[in-house]
Scaffold this active site. Structure first.
Site, PDB file in Angstrom:
ATOM      1  N   GLN A 145      13.564 -14.410   5.360  1.00 13.09           N
ATOM      2  CA  GLN A 145      12.139 -15.229   4.964  1.00 13.09           C
ATOM      3  C   GLN A 145      12.471 -14.862   3.559  1.00 13.09           C
ATOM      4  OE1 GLN A 145       8.876 -13.132   5.897  1.00 13.09           O
ATOM      5  NE2 GLN A 145       7.474 -14.991   6.188  1.00 13.09           N
ATOM      6  N   ASN A 183       0.768   2.287   6.961  1.00 14.62           N
ATOM      7  CA  ASN A 183       0.648   1.170   6.100  1.00 14.62           C
ATOM      8  C   ASN A 183       0.595   1.809   4.398  1.00 14.62           C
ATOM      9  OD1 ASN A 183       0.233  -1.532   6.922  1.00 14.62           O
ATOM     10  ND2 ASN A 183      -1.493  -0.541   8.044  1.00 14.62           N
ATOM     11  N   THR A 204       2.578 -13.335   8.577  1.00 17.85           N
ATOM     12  CA  THR A 204       3.304 -13.073   9.779  1.00 17.85           C
ATOM     13  C   THR A 204       3.655 -14.333  10.644  1.00 17.85           C
ATOM     14  OG1 THR A 204       0.976 -12.588  10.524  1.00 17.85           O
ATOM     15  CG2 THR A 204       2.378 -10.570   9.738  1.00 17.85           C
ATOM     16  N   GLY A 230      -6.646  -6.074  12.024  1.00 14.25           N
ATOM     17  CA  GLY A 230      -7.324  -7.162  12.558  1.00 14.25           C
ATOM     18  C   GLY A 230      -8.430  -7.045  13.779  1.00 14.25           C
ATOM     19  N   ASN A 255      40.756  39.419   4.760  1.00 24.04           N
ATOM     20  CA  ASN A 255      39.337  39.876   4.511  1.00 24.04           C
ATOM     21  C   ASN A 255      39.317  40.075   2.682  1.00 24.04           C
ATOM     22  OD1 ASN A 255      36.946  41.319   4.792  1.00 24.04           O
ATOM     23  ND2 ASN A 255      38.025  43.070   3.744  1.00 24.04           N
ATOM     24  N   ALA A 303      42.120  45.683  -6.624  1.00 25.54           N
ATOM     25  CA  ALA A 303      40.788  45.311  -7.125  1.00 25.54           C
ATOM     26  C   ALA A 303      40.882  44.907  -8.343  1.00 25.54           C
ATOM     27  CB  ALA A 303      40.006  46.824  -6.880  1.00 25.54           C
ATOM     28  N   ARG A 330       0.828  -1.094   0.012  1.00 27.09           N
ATOM     29  CA  ARG A 330       0.083   0.038   0.039  1.00 27.09           C
ATOM     30  C   ARG A 330       0.632   1.258   0.015  1.00 27.09           C
ATOM     31  NH1 ARG A 330      -3.356  -2.308   4.930  1.00 27.09           N
ATOM     32  NH2 ARG A 330      -1.592  -3.470   4.992  1.00 27.09           N
TER      33      ARG A 330
HETATM   34  C1  UD1 Z   1      -1.114  -7.498  10.707  1.00 23.47           C
HETATM   35  C2  UD1 Z   1      -2.177  -8.417  11.681  1.00 23.47           C
HETATM   36  C3  UD1 Z   1      -3.298  -7.826  11.940  1.00 23.47           C
HETATM   37  C4  UD1 Z   1      -3.034  -6.279  12.860  1.00 23.47           C
HETATM   38  C5  UD1 Z   1      -1.903  -5.416  11.878  1.00 23.47           C
HETATM   39  C6  UD1 Z   1      -1.592  -4.482  12.786  1.00 23.47           C
HETATM   40  C7  UD1 Z   1      -1.552 -10.678  10.798  1.00 23.47           C
HETATM   41  C8  UD1 Z   1      -1.981 -11.550  10.112  1.00 23.47           C
HETATM   42  N1  UD1 Z   1      -2.418  -9.404  10.796  1.00 23.47           N
HETATM   43  O1  UD1 Z   1      -1.596  -7.292   9.587  1.00 23.47           O
HETATM   44  O2  UD1 Z   1      -4.206  -8.328  12.773  1.00 23.47           O
HETATM   45  O3  UD1 Z   1      -4.159  -5.560  13.011  1.00 23.47           O
HETATM   46  O4  UD1 Z   1      -0.713  -6.424  11.735  1.00 23.47           O
HETATM   47  O5  UD1 Z   1      -0.643  -3.675  12.084  1.00 23.47           O
HETATM   48  O6  UD1 Z   1      -0.678 -10.497  11.168  1.00 23.47           O
HETATM   49  N2  UD1 Z   1       5.608  -9.328   7.511  1.00 23.47           N
HETATM   50  C9  UD1 Z   1       6.777 -10.371   7.350  1.00 23.47           C
HETATM   51  N3  UD1 Z   1       6.711 -11.366   6.797  1.00 23.47           N
HETATM   52  C10 UD1 Z   1       5.438 -11.882   6.077  1.00 23.47           C
HETATM   53  C11 UD1 Z   1       4.314 -11.134   6.014  1.00 23.47           C
HETATM   54  C12 UD1 Z   1       4.514  -9.892   7.124  1.00 23.47           C
HETATM   55  O7  UD1 Z   1       7.791 -10.003   7.893  1.00 23.47           O
HETATM   56  O8  UD1 Z   1       5.352 -12.643   5.601  1.00 23.47           O
HETATM   57  C13 UD1 Z   1       5.869  -8.184   8.245  1.00 23.47           C
HETATM   58  C14 UD1 Z   1       5.701  -7.016   7.457  1.00 23.47           C
HETATM   59  O9  UD1 Z   1       6.869  -6.486   6.964  1.00 23.47           O
HETATM   60  C15 UD1 Z   1       5.305  -5.843   8.584  1.00 23.47           C
HETATM   61  C16 UD1 Z   1       4.264  -6.702   9.607  1.00 23.47           C
HETATM   62  O10 UD1 Z   1       4.860  -8.329   9.296  1.00 23.47           O
HETATM   63  O11 UD1 Z   1       6.290  -5.383   9.392  1.00 23.47           O
HETATM   64  C17 UD1 Z   1       2.795  -7.012   9.449  1.00 23.47           C
HETATM   65  O12 UD1 Z   1       2.514  -7.291   8.100  1.00 23.47           O
HETATM   66  P1  UD1 Z   1       1.623  -6.626   7.313  1.00 23.47           P
HETATM   67  O13 UD1 Z   1       1.326  -7.306   5.962  1.00 23.47           O
HETATM   68  O14 UD1 Z   1       1.412  -5.068   7.319  1.00 23.47           O
HETATM   69  O15 UD1 Z   1       0.146  -7.076   8.130  1.00 23.47           O
HETATM   70  P2  UD1 Z   1      -1.177  -6.283   8.284  1.00 23.47           P
HETATM   71  O16 UD1 Z   1      -1.966  -6.897   7.077  1.00 23.47           O
HETATM   72  O17 UD1 Z   1      -1.021  -4.965   8.450  1.00 23.47           O
HETATM   73 CA    CA Z   2       0.699  -3.339   8.752  1.00 28.30          CA
END
Ligand code: UD1
Ligand code: CA
Length: 461
Positions: free
Chosen positions: A78, A230, A84, A145, A379, A425, A21
């Site tokens: 990763q 985001n 996550t 979430g 100067n 000058a 985003r």
């Molecule tokens: C996540 C939570 C959501 C919460 C929100 C708060 C989950 C499934 N959802 O959603 O409930 O309200 O955060 O910000 O966890 N990341 C990784 N590897 C991955 C995916 C993500 O390292 O495979 C990292 C991203 O870089 C980020 C963080 O995890 O820093 C959160 O990931 P993001 O995709 O932003 O999760 P949200 O959809 O915002």
């Molecule tokens: Ca997020």
């Protein structure tokens, strides 16, 4: 309650995602706020908790993210961003502890404070539960979430997977968790990707753990900390909060900020007391300002040191050093390698580069001084210019103590002007001038036709 001694703390930061985003070619956690990458704020908030290990999960632009991490942070790759839950699973492979508390922090919440993280860990340990999640009631919960808690079971449903009724719930997951290490390892093994994104959701671990060994919520007190990033609008809002925090901290330490609305000071900058920062000023990077200085209005200093009592007005500094009680501007441009001695002056419309200007020396108006070693008490007349570049090489100019130059003097480098010399000058100096001598002149001579130009007689009609 578990005592911290036999309950070590380990921390994981999730920073592998792209941040779709943001609509950016850079990984989200590399976007800066007040000059510092987002991920470093999160690490800064964890630091006071002194975890035994701090692992940062990297993936998207892994090398670039690694390059901004502080020494205490270990990166874990990763390869594919499978969610996550998957990210924590990968990180835990690098964690040797089997007992203790795991703190998990999403990398995109730069406003979170150390106090909140400490409160989360303390709540988790005091409640003696398997998992604790930081939550907040938000007027606009969009995109986050939704959390429900019932008799030791916490359920989190992502907005895209939620029913209309669930979406009406304004209690949100802020992406910060404390887990029992044994409990989270067990739960991660049971995650399934049967959700709209086909990912392994860390949030599902809460319900799994809750059913076995209870999970609880911890409510955030200061909602400004809940400003997650985001998209770019959220980035700007978070940066505004951080900018105000930085200004407040300087004011608390005795710095006067005349107009906080138009003053931008990066997180890395130091300022001494009784310094006054005037409107429209930007202080960035490794800039250090002493005490009793006046900076601004409208000055922009990057990686620049300003010693006590100096004045920098309507000017730009890049990698420069301004000595005690020196005066800069209005409208001066100090480039890298500029060192201004005590009580020296670089005045209106002057550019200085890779130059040492001695104590009390003055470059007051309309000069370019580059690659120059200048003594004390010099100067330079208005419009004195060093011709330091002959098109191929950069050459040095040396100007001894007490030298005086008239207006529009040209110094063709390499050249040395001895102590106390006086240049008339309009003189053009291309040979060394001995100390104490007066040198004048540079009569222009007509030599031949200008190259490639038509003479007036060639004109038709
Ligand atoms: C996540 C939570 C959501 C919460 C929100 C708060 C989950 C499934 N959802 O959603 O409930 O309200 O955060 O910000 O966890 N990341 C990784 N590897 C991955 C995916 C993500 O390292 O495979 C990292 C991203 O870089 C980020 C963080 O995890 O820093 C959160 O990931 P993001 O995709 O932003 O999760 P949200 O959809 O915002
Ligand atoms: Ca997020």
């Amino acid at each position: 309650m578990n005592e911290p001694e036999n309950n070590p703390l380990v921390a994981i930061v999730l920073a592998a995602g792209k941040g779709t985003r943001m609509k950016s070619n850079r990984a989200k956690v590399l976007h800066t706020l007040c000059g510092v990458p987002m991920v470093n704020y999160v690490i800064g908030a964890i630091r006071p908790l002194s975890p035994e290990s701090l692992n940062v999960v990297v993936g998207h632009q892994a090398d670039e993210v690694r390059s901004v991490l502080p020494e205490e942070a270990e990166s874990v790759l990763q390869r594919e961003q499978l969610g996550t839950g998957h990210a924590v699973k990968v990180a835990l492979e690098a964690v040797k502890q089997t007992e203790g508390t795991l703190l998990v922090v999403n990398g995109d919440g730069p406003l979170i404070s150390a106090a909140t993280l400490a409160g989360l860990v303390e709540r988790h340990r005091n409640a003696d539960v398997g998992a604790t999640v930081l939550v907040a009631g938000m007027d606009d919960p969009a995109g986050l979430g939704r959390v429900t808690e019932d008799a030791g079971v916490v359920r989190i449903v992502e907005e895209r997977d939620a029913s209309d009724e669930e979406r009406g719930n304004k209690l949100v997951n802020l992406g910060l968790y404390a887990f029992g290490l044994a409990e989270i390892r067990d739960a991660l093994g049971r995650l399934e990707s049967n959700n709209s994104q086909g990912e392994l959701y860390l949030t599902d671990a809460l319900e799994i753990i809750g059913k076995k060994s209870r999970a609880v919520t911890y409510h955030l007190e200061d909602l400004t900390e809940a400003n997650l990033v985001n998209d770019r609008a959220q980035l700007a809002r978070a940066e505004e909060t951080l900018r105000r925090r930085i200004l407040d901290a300087h004011m608390q330490e005795g710095v006067t900020v005349r107009d906080p609305v138009s003053t931008h000071i990066e997180a890395t900058v130091e300022i001494g007391r009784d310094t006054v920062i005037l409107p429209g000023t930007f202080l960035r990077g490794a800039t250090k300002i002493g005490s009793d200085c006046v900076i601004g209005p409208s000055s922009d200093l990057m990686d620049t040191t300003v010693e006590d009592g100096a004045l920098v007005e309507h000017s730009v500094g890049r990698g420069a050093h301004v000595g005690r009680k020196a005066s800069v501007g209005p409208y001066a441009y100090l480039r890298p390698g500029t060192v201004l001695g005590r009580k020296s002056k670089v005045g209106a419309y002057c550019e200085v580069k890779n130059t040492h200007i001695g104590e009390g020396s003055k470059v007051p108006h309309l000069s370019y001084v580059g690659d120059t070693q200048m003594g004390a008490g010099v100067n330079l007349g208005a419009g004195t210019i060093t011709a330091n570049y002959d098109g191929v090489n950069k050459n040095r100019t040396e100007i001894g103590d007490g030298v005086f130059t008239g207006i529009n003097t040209n110094l063709i480098a390499p050249v040395k002007v001895g102590e106390g010399a006086y240049l008339g000058a309009g003189s053009t100096i291309n040979k060394d001038i001995p100390a104490g001598k007066l040198a004048v002149g540079a009569p222009a001579r007509v030599i031949r036709d200008a190259p490639g130009r038509k003479k007036p007689s060639d004109k038709k009609g």
